[in-house]
Structures are given as structure tokens and as C-alpha cells.
Write a protein that holds these residues in place. Sequence first.
Motif, PDB file in Angstrom:
ATOM      1  N   VAL A 184       0.844  -1.194   0.000  1.00  0.00           N
ATOM      2  CA  VAL A 184       0.000   0.000   0.000  1.00  0.00           C
ATOM      3  C   VAL A 184       0.883   1.249   0.000  1.00  0.00           C
ATOM      4  CG1 VAL A 184      -1.782   1.259   1.237  1.00  0.00           C
ATOM      5  CG2 VAL A 184      -1.851  -1.218   1.169  1.00  0.00           C
ATOM      6  N   GLN A 185       2.004   1.184   0.724  1.00  0.00           N
ATOM      7  CA  GLN A 185       2.956   2.291   0.735  1.00  0.00           C
ATOM      8  C   GLN A 185       3.411   2.608  -0.682  1.00  0.00           C
ATOM      9  OE1 GLN A 185       7.165   1.929   2.344  1.00  0.00           O
ATOM     10  NE2 GLN A 185       6.158   2.807   4.117  1.00  0.00           N
ATOM     11  N   ALA A 186       3.753   1.566  -1.426  1.00  0.00           N
ATOM     12  CA  ALA A 186       4.193   1.757  -2.809  1.00  0.00           C
ATOM     13  C   ALA A 186       3.086   2.373  -3.655  1.00  0.00           C
ATOM     14  CB  ALA A 186       4.638   0.418  -3.408  1.00  0.00           C
ATOM     15  N   GLN A 187       1.834   1.925  -3.456  1.00  0.00           N
ATOM     16  CA  GLN A 187       0.697   2.476  -4.200  1.00  0.00           C
ATOM     17  C   GLN A 187       0.512   3.964  -3.887  1.00  0.00           C
ATOM     18  OE1 GLN A 187      -2.606   0.064  -2.993  1.00  0.00           O
ATOM     19  NE2 GLN A 187      -1.904  -1.747  -4.077  1.00  0.00           N
ATOM     20  N   ILE A 188       0.577   4.312  -2.586  1.00  0.00           N
ATOM     21  CA  ILE A 188       0.365   5.708  -2.189  1.00  0.00           C
ATOM     22  C   ILE A 188       1.497   6.589  -2.715  1.00  0.00           C
ATOM     23  CG2 ILE A 188       0.255   7.295  -0.217  1.00  0.00           C
ATOM     24  CD1 ILE A 188      -2.306   5.727  -0.577  1.00  0.00           C
ATOM     25  N   LEU A 189       2.743   6.113  -2.619  1.00  0.00           N
ATOM     26  CA  LEU A 189       3.877   6.911  -3.106  1.00  0.00           C
ATOM     27  C   LEU A 189       3.797   7.100  -4.620  1.00  0.00           C
ATOM     28  CD1 LEU A 189       6.790   5.455  -0.929  1.00  0.00           C
ATOM     29  CD2 LEU A 189       5.608   7.638  -0.625  1.00  0.00           C
ATOM     30  N   ASP A 190       3.399   6.050  -5.345  1.00  0.00           N
ATOM     31  CA  ASP A 190       3.206   6.179  -6.798  1.00  0.00           C
ATOM     32  C   ASP A 190       2.094   7.184  -7.109  1.00  0.00           C
ATOM     33  OD1 ASP A 190       5.184   4.453  -7.649  1.00  0.00           O
ATOM     34  OD2 ASP A 190       3.895   2.688  -7.648  1.00  0.00           O
ATOM     35  N   LEU A 191       1.013   7.100  -6.322  1.00  0.00           N
ATOM     36  CA  LEU A 191      -0.120   8.015  -6.503  1.00  0.00           C
ATOM     37  C   LEU A 191       0.318   9.463  -6.260  1.00  0.00           C
ATOM     38  CD1 LEU A 191      -3.164   8.776  -6.721  1.00  0.00           C
ATOM     39  CD2 LEU A 191      -3.335   8.269  -4.278  1.00  0.00           C
ATOM     40  N   LEU A 192       1.070   9.686  -5.176  1.00  0.00           N
ATOM     41  CA  LEU A 192       1.536  11.044  -4.851  1.00  0.00           C
ATOM     42  C   LEU A 192       2.448  11.584  -5.950  1.00  0.00           C
ATOM     43  CD1 LEU A 192       2.262  10.634  -1.021  1.00  0.00           C
ATOM     44  CD2 LEU A 192       0.382  11.941  -2.051  1.00  0.00           C
ATOM     45  N   ALA A 193       3.335  10.720  -6.476  1.00  0.00           N
ATOM     46  CA  ALA A 193       4.235  11.143  -7.550  1.00  0.00           C
ATOM     47  C   ALA A 193       3.461  11.485  -8.813  1.00  0.00           C
ATOM     48  CB  ALA A 193       5.265  10.040  -7.829  1.00  0.00           C
ATOM     49  N   GLU A 194       2.445  10.663  -9.114  1.00  0.00           N
ATOM     50  CA  GLU A 194       1.633  10.887 -10.312  1.00  0.00           C
ATOM     51  C   GLU A 194       0.834  12.186 -10.198  1.00  0.00           C
ATOM     52  OE1 GLU A 194      -1.959   8.553 -12.619  1.00  0.00           O
ATOM     53  OE2 GLU A 194      -0.457   7.378 -11.552  1.00  0.00           O
ATOM     54  N   LEU A 195       0.222  12.412  -9.023  1.00  0.00           N
ATOM     55  CA  LEU A 195      -0.550  13.640  -8.808  1.00  0.00           C
ATOM     56  C   LEU A 195       0.358  14.865  -8.860  1.00  0.00           C
ATOM     57  CD1 LEU A 195      -2.848  12.427  -5.906  1.00  0.00           C
ATOM     58  CD2 LEU A 195      -3.597  13.041  -8.201  1.00  0.00           C
ATOM     59  N   GLN A 196       1.561  14.714  -8.323  1.00  0.00           N
ATOM     60  CA  GLN A 196       2.507  15.833  -8.352  1.00  0.00           C
ATOM     61  C   GLN A 196       2.887  16.191  -9.780  1.00  0.00           C
ATOM     62  OE1 GLN A 196       6.536  15.247  -6.623  1.00  0.00           O
ATOM     63  NE2 GLN A 196       6.088  17.081  -5.441  1.00  0.00           N
ATOM     64  N   ARG A 197       3.118  15.173 -10.594  1.00  0.00           N
ATOM     65  CA  ARG A 197       3.492  15.408 -11.996  1.00  0.00           C
ATOM     66  C   ARG A 197       2.351  16.057 -12.772  1.00  0.00           C
ATOM     67  NH1 ARG A 197       2.927  10.523 -15.620  1.00  0.00           N
ATOM     68  NH2 ARG A 197       0.832  11.383 -15.408  1.00  0.00           N
ATOM     69  N   ASP A 198       1.125  15.540 -12.552  1.00  0.00           N
ATOM     70  CA  ASP A 198      -0.014  16.015 -13.341  1.00  0.00           C
ATOM     71  C   ASP A 198      -0.564  17.352 -12.867  1.00  0.00           C
ATOM     72  OD1 ASP A 198       0.215  13.761 -14.853  1.00  0.00           O
ATOM     73  OD2 ASP A 198      -1.400  12.668 -13.860  1.00  0.00           O
ATOM     74  N   LEU A 199      -0.543  17.584 -11.557  1.00  0.00           N
ATOM     75  CA  LEU A 199      -1.188  18.776 -10.996  1.00  0.00           C
ATOM     76  C   LEU A 199      -0.202  19.810 -10.469  1.00  0.00           C
ATOM     77  CD1 LEU A 199      -3.982  16.929  -8.945  1.00  0.00           C
ATOM     78  CD2 LEU A 199      -4.148  17.838 -11.273  1.00  0.00           C
ATOM     79  N   GLY A 200       1.103  19.496 -10.517  1.00  0.00           N
ATOM     80  CA  GLY A 200       2.101  20.436 -10.009  1.00  0.00           C
ATOM     81  C   GLY A 200       2.029  20.632  -8.510  1.00  0.00           C
TER      82      GLY A 200
END
Length: 576
Positions: A497-513
Amino acid sequence: MSDATSSNPAADSFEEPLLSVRDLRVAFGTKKSPKEVVHGVNLDVYPGETVAIVGESGSGKSTSMHAIINLLPGTGRITGGSVKWKGRELVGLGRREMESLRGREIGLVPQDPMSNLNPVWSVGFQVEEAVRANGVAKGRKAVREKAVEVLEQAGLQNAAQRMKQYPHQFSGGMKQRALIGIGLAAEPSLLIADEPTSALDVTVQRVVLDHLQGLASELGTAVVFITHDLGLAAERAEKLIVMYQGNIVESGPSREILQHPKHPYTKRLVSAAPSLASRRIGADATLPAAPTSTFDMAALSERPSNAVKHGEPMIEVEGLGKIYKLRKGNFGYEDFHAVSGATFTVNRGETLALVGESGSGKSTIAKMILQLEKSSAGTIKIAGEDISKFSGKRLFDLRRTLQPVFQDPYGSLDPLHNIGNTIMEPLKIHNVGDAASRRARMLELLDQVSLPRELATRYPNELSGGQRQRVAVARGLALKPDVLVLDEAVSALDVLVQAQILDLLAELQRDLGLTYLFITHDLAVVRLIADRVCVMKQGQIVEQATTDEVFQNPREEYTRKLLEAIPGASIELGVS
């Protein structure tokens, strides 16, 4: 496969195991419609042996061990099997007999340090109460001395002075150390430690784990770790038990399993574990595009997206200080400098990690940035505006662009609100959208943090610790904020789940700045998520550099000690 009774060195030295579990089955719900969550678990624990139980949140790790000592919550009950302690059957044992075992012979360090300490009693009183109840010492002076001793053994500095303080005056890690002290007070034959170091920084982890290891060798104390930290399991446990969906899927010598996992689920766990060799998520690859949202709220796009350009300063902290008044004697007070002269900048679209030992001032800085605490000195600017003078509507509007994910998923979720309403609460408070669109956004967020949609009608006490933390992340993302302050946001999560959340945070950061201030004691996670790192010690920033510089060439001796103390850092995990 639900068997963890294979031969081991401890078994050769002792004929009988301390704890022997056979075909253990646990169910929740009514007798007419029970839901079985543990399906025929078998395990043995021998004197002096250290066993680690790993698996994702909700796999049955904690439930199995709590069933053994008759501490199942709510409607939970053992529906089958045998639990023998030193040859004595525990299933069906009376309440008084079980209470005489708990604490004295079988100690427990519970998972949640926040809700397991009474907020109206001082920490010292609660430790002394455990010492008295377990018959460890008699007489006020002897009880107090023993209480101070167990807290010092658990790694709490200035234990004699800290005993006068209340739980709300302790950091999460300090509360965890107090619970470890209580669990060890009677020097039990078996200590069940449920995520005992999840709230601890790596240096205190080492102190506590060394102490537990010392107990095991000197007194023959057996330790069962329930953990999601594979490095800790590899370094500290002789035997590893891997659980998945209420079953034991693999068991045996720890290093052998983690270096050569056989079961597909164990392979997934090992491959998802962060390490010091990890690289920043998204550093060398383009992440897949975020799914197109079916959720359209005009209100969420009212803020101009070009108000702050990518790379410009988003959070500017200069000379920040915080002084608390601590009670001294009968009516006197003394100043305690929690933060002194902190200065750093976080640019738009960047992640800055604040790392350091428990009590070093990391969370205090987060609270001041969120305006939950007023600073004693210095300035905080968000998007160029000094927020220290904000009040009323300006502060309310700031909260829409600046959202927290708190360290404690137990205390930060309202027990009277179901999960759906909890996630929709920020949208309701800020009057965003109508009921239907809020619900659509809530369901989208549940998908994003990998929670089943049916959890929307459940309440926090029905969720595991990891599930609660995912709810907290979903709520933090609800308003699509510009800045997310994450205080130990993944410390309670298992590696998958940690990996999923970190991937999600990285993806949101890339897409939404998005801009992240990431507060953690897990340096392996820092390697995955952070662009830059600030290392804190006793309220001051002692080192500040890019993540690669800090990990490859730390300037400060303190930083080197933090890196050296990471559990299992030198152990190479494999998926072959």
C-alpha cells in the motif's frame, strides 16, 4: 498453506514451545452470519525466539495474535482451533485467569500509541500503574524507580522529567516508547509487539530493538513482531511468517525467505519494499497518464492554475522558531525551544522531506505551516504571502490550498462519521459542488487510494490502521490542494500500500504540479519521494541538500548515524 511450525534452532534447544497454535480460526459478526477472517493458522514460538509476522493491512496478522490473548475487538471470537501456552489451553479460559497471564507472562505493545494512553493521566502515572498491576515493584519509591528504568530502557530521554507530562505533550514516537516501556515492565516470557517501531525514528528503533534482543538472550523472552518493515524482519527475526487473506502462505528463516521468496505474494512484498538503493519515483521514466476524471466541479477550477509557475517558491520559511512553556515545580515554568531558526524553501512541484529523530521539531514545523500552531519567531510565506497574520476568511481560503495528512489515522478520523462522509467533509465545509458531485469525487478518491467502494458506509473502528491512513490521504486530496503537508503519512502502511500511495503522490505531483512537505523518519521512503532533504536535530536544521547528496555524501555525523541505523540497510532483498 497455513503452517509455521517448521524446525528451527530454538526448537532443538527446547522440547516444548512456549506458544503452540493449531488450526486457529477467527470470525467477526453474529453467530448466525459469521465472517471468518483467519483460516486455520498454525505456528510455534519457542523461548528466546524472535518471530516476525508480515503481510499487508487486513491480512490477519494482528487479529491472530490478539485472539491468542483474548483481546479481539467488537464481535470477534475464536471459532475453532487450539492455543496452548506452556502446555496450557487458552481457548475458553476464564477472564480472570487470562488477565493474570496478560502483562505478567504475555506482554503486548499495541499498534496505536495515540489511543492507548489515557489523555487525562500523566504518562508516569500510567507506567507506574502497569508496574504495580504486574507486581513488579512495591512501595511508591520502588514503583517510581522501576517506571523510570523501563522508560529509559525503551529509549525515552529525560524519563524522570518526562513522567510528569501528559500524552498530548509527547510526540508520536515518544508515546510509542512509553507503550513499549509498559509492555516490558513485567519482563514477560513472550512479548507481542504490534508494529512496535512504526512511529519511531531509526536511531530510537535501534535502541529499542537492541533492548528487546537483550531481553530475549538474557531472560529467554520470546518476541513476536507484527510488522510491515521487511528490513526489520530480516535483521531482527530468526523466523518469518508471511500472511495473506487470513492464511500463512510462507514461513521459515527470515533472510532465506526475503532473499529467495517462493510464494508469488511474498515476491510482491519484497519487490515493493523501499531501500537505500531505490531511486526517486518518476526520476527516469514517464509515469502513465492519470485516468481522466469523470468528476467535474467548476468550483475546484476557480483558482487560476498559473498563479504560481512551476519551480517558483511555494513555501518559504525563514528563521522559524517555536517556544513552549513547560511546567517546573509547583507554579513555575521554563522555556522549551521546540524549533529554533529553521530556514528552507520548497518550490512549486517539488517534494522537501523533513527528517530527524522523534521530538526533533518536524511535526511542530508542519503545524506552524498549517497555522495550527502560532510561531514564536520567523516568517512563513505561501505563494509569496506571509500567512502568520492571516485570520478569518483569508485563513479559511488558505486551508483550501494547503491540506494536511496527519501522522495518526486513529485520532484524525471522527469515529462518529462514516468513511464516505469523512472524505466529503472538506468539500462540504468549502461549499464545493452538490451532494451528487461530492459523492462522485469521494468514490473517485477511494479508487485512487486503492480502497473498495463499499468501505464508504463503514466507520473508522471497522478499518485496519493502514486502511485508515489511506482514508486520511484521500481526504487530504479531496479539494485538489496546491500544497500537501504529509506528517508520517505512510508510516502505518504495509509495503504494498505504501508503494501504491507513493506512486499516486508522484503521479498527482506530476499532473497537478502539487508541492509536498513530507515529514518522515523512514529514510528509505525519502529516497523514493523527495527531491531535497532537511535533516533536523533538537529543533534545528543541521543539514540541507538534495536527496542524492544527503544519501551518498552526508556532511554531518548525525546524518551518517541516521543512515547507518536503518534496519536491514545492508541486507539485499531479492525476488528470485
